[in-house]
Design an enzyme around this catalytic site. Structure first.
Site, PDB file in Angstrom:
ATOM      1  N   ASP A  27       0.794  -1.244   0.000  1.00 14.55           N
ATOM      2  CA  ASP A  27       0.000   0.000   0.000  1.00 14.55           C
ATOM      3  C   ASP A  27       0.824   1.291   0.000  1.00 14.55           C
ATOM      4  O   ASP A  27       0.440   2.279   0.654  1.00 14.55           O
ATOM      5  CB  ASP A  27      -0.946   0.016   1.203  1.00 14.55           C
ATOM      6  CG  ASP A  27      -1.942  -1.130   1.179  1.00 14.55           C
ATOM      7  OD1 ASP A  27      -1.930  -1.918   0.221  1.00 14.55           O
ATOM      8  OD2 ASP A  27      -2.725  -1.233   2.139  1.00 14.55           O
ATOM      9  N   GLU A  75      -4.564  -0.868  -1.565  1.00 18.15           N
ATOM     10  CA  GLU A  75      -5.885  -0.909  -0.923  1.00 18.15           C
ATOM     11  C   GLU A  75      -6.829   0.031  -1.653  1.00 18.15           C
ATOM     12  O   GLU A  75      -6.487   1.186  -1.911  1.00 18.15           O
ATOM     13  CB  GLU A  75      -5.794  -0.510   0.547  1.00 18.15           C
ATOM     14  CG  GLU A  75      -7.132  -0.580   1.258  1.00 18.15           C
ATOM     15  CD  GLU A  75      -7.065  -0.178   2.720  1.00 18.15           C
ATOM     16  OE1 GLU A  75      -8.149   0.016   3.305  1.00 18.15           O
ATOM     17  OE2 GLU A  75      -5.957  -0.049   3.262  1.00 18.15           O
ATOM     18  N   LYS A 132      -6.567  -4.980  -3.193  1.00 13.37           N
ATOM     19  CA  LYS A 132      -7.253  -5.568  -2.046  1.00 13.37           C
ATOM     20  C   LYS A 132      -8.284  -4.598  -1.474  1.00 13.37           C
ATOM     21  O   LYS A 132      -8.013  -3.396  -1.371  1.00 13.37           O
ATOM     22  CB  LYS A 132      -6.239  -5.975  -0.967  1.00 13.37           C
ATOM     23  CG  LYS A 132      -5.414  -4.836  -0.382  1.00 13.37           C
ATOM     24  CD  LYS A 132      -4.338  -5.384   0.551  1.00 13.37           C
ATOM     25  CE  LYS A 132      -3.567  -4.287   1.270  1.00 13.37           C
ATOM     26  NZ  LYS A 132      -4.345  -3.540   2.250  1.00 13.37           N
ATOM     27  N   LYS A 135      -7.775  -4.642   4.859  1.00 17.31           N
ATOM     28  CA  LYS A 135      -6.472  -4.345   5.440  1.00 17.31           C
ATOM     29  C   LYS A 135      -5.449  -5.426   5.082  1.00 17.31           C
ATOM     30  O   LYS A 135      -4.318  -5.141   4.728  1.00 17.31           O
ATOM     31  CB  LYS A 135      -6.590  -4.228   6.963  1.00 17.31           C
ATOM     32  CG  LYS A 135      -7.626  -3.222   7.455  1.00 17.31           C
ATOM     33  CD  LYS A 135      -7.297  -1.804   7.018  1.00 17.31           C
ATOM     34  CE  LYS A 135      -8.190  -0.779   7.692  1.00 17.31           C
ATOM     35  NZ  LYS A 135      -9.609  -0.871   7.293  1.00 17.31           N
ATOM     36  N   THR A 161       0.396   0.652   6.641  1.00 12.83           N
ATOM     37  CA  THR A 161       1.042   1.145   7.829  1.00 12.83           C
ATOM     38  C   THR A 161       1.374  -0.041   8.730  1.00 12.83           C
ATOM     39  O   THR A 161       0.708  -1.074   8.689  1.00 12.83           O
ATOM     40  CB  THR A 161       0.164   2.144   8.602  1.00 12.83           C
ATOM     41  OG1 THR A 161      -1.062   1.518   8.969  1.00 12.83           O
ATOM     42  CG2 THR A 161      -0.120   3.393   7.799  1.00 12.83           C
ATOM     43  N   CYS A 165      -2.212  -2.415   7.989  1.00 14.31           N
ATOM     44  CA  CYS A 165      -2.141  -3.355   6.860  1.00 14.31           C
ATOM     45  C   CYS A 165      -0.924  -4.269   6.927  1.00 14.31           C
ATOM     46  O   CYS A 165      -0.996  -5.434   6.518  1.00 14.31           O
ATOM     47  CB  CYS A 165      -2.174  -2.591   5.545  1.00 14.31           C
ATOM     48  SG  CYS A 165      -3.747  -1.728   5.285  1.00 14.31           S
TER      49      CYS A 165
END
Length: 237
Positions: A27, A75, A132, A135, A161, A165
């Site tokens: 992410d 994400e 995705k 998370k 983070t 995630c």
């Protein structure tokens, strides 16, 4: 071909079989990292995440040189938000929620500029990109199949983070039997205290979820694993 390498790690050194190890980059998206993005609209200090970019770019280059499988995640949600449950959709300031117009397009919507990965870490041709909705990187994705198809048993986990995630993906992977190394200088949180505690939780109790190691320690070992033998050329007649 890369050879196995032993890396300094907590709670103890770990041997990595690079033929069966993947680098997963979680992410590293504009909506989370750039000023004006969704992360900042929630009141977060995006500079805390931006400091991850340089060491992660160096690790990514080393992983590519070693021939490792590289997986990027993003994400985000479908434009109609049909894959975004109310409990998640209602998060954020009332005027800046998922799907709303933002600085970089609709917030966390697939195909928008802000949903994509920062330029410094852009996927190379042929690298896997997993979109995705949650998370964790395993939920509602084909990540498990990608790893199985490539005979992956170990993961270098990076990205943001740390406490959300990264942690969720590491816990999901641990439950599925993968050995996970969370790369401490290549993961980031908006909150320094969450960063510290999040890393400690991974390796606590003898490595309850995995190992932690620094990219600074990993990179030279990845470089040393690469076979640089050059085949001799035929002598001139």
């Amino acid at each position: 071909m890369p050879t196995p390498v032993t890396v300094p790690a907590l709670p103890e050194p770990l041997e990595l079989d690079l033929d069966h190890t993947a680098l997963i980059i979680i992410d590293m998206q504009r909506d989370f990292l750039l000023p004006g993005g969704f992360g900042e609209t929630l009141g977060n200090d995006v500079a805390q995440l931006q400091r991850v970019v340089e060491p992660l770019a160096a690790l990514l280059a080393a992983a590519r040189a070693a021939g490792m499988l590289v997986i990027h995640t993003r994400e985000g949600h479908l434009p109609d938000l049909s894959d975004c449950p109310p409990a998640k959709l209602n998060r954020g300031a009332p005027s800046k929620r998922i799907g709303d117009p933002g600085t970089f397009g609709r917030i966390l919507i697939r195909g928008e500029y802000g949903h994509d990965i920062v330029d410094e870490l852009a996927p190379a041709d042929g690298e896997v990109v997993i979109d995705k909705p949650g998370k964790g990187a395993f939920y509602a994705t084909d990540l498990a199949k990608v790893l199985a198809d490539n005979e992956i048993t170990q993961l270098l986990v990076t990205g943001v983070t740390t406490e959300v995630c990264v942690h969720t993906t590491t816990r999901e992977a641990n439950d599925r039997g993968f050995e996970c190394v969370v790369v401490s200088d290549c993961v980031g949180s908006y909150f320094p205290e969450f960063q510290r505690v999040g890393l400690e939780m991974i390796a606590a109790q003898g490595g309850i979820f995995g190992w932690t190691a620094s990219g600074a320690d990993l990179i030279p070992r990845l470089a040393a694993s690469v076979d640089t033998t050059v085949e001799p050329t035929a002598a001139s007649a």
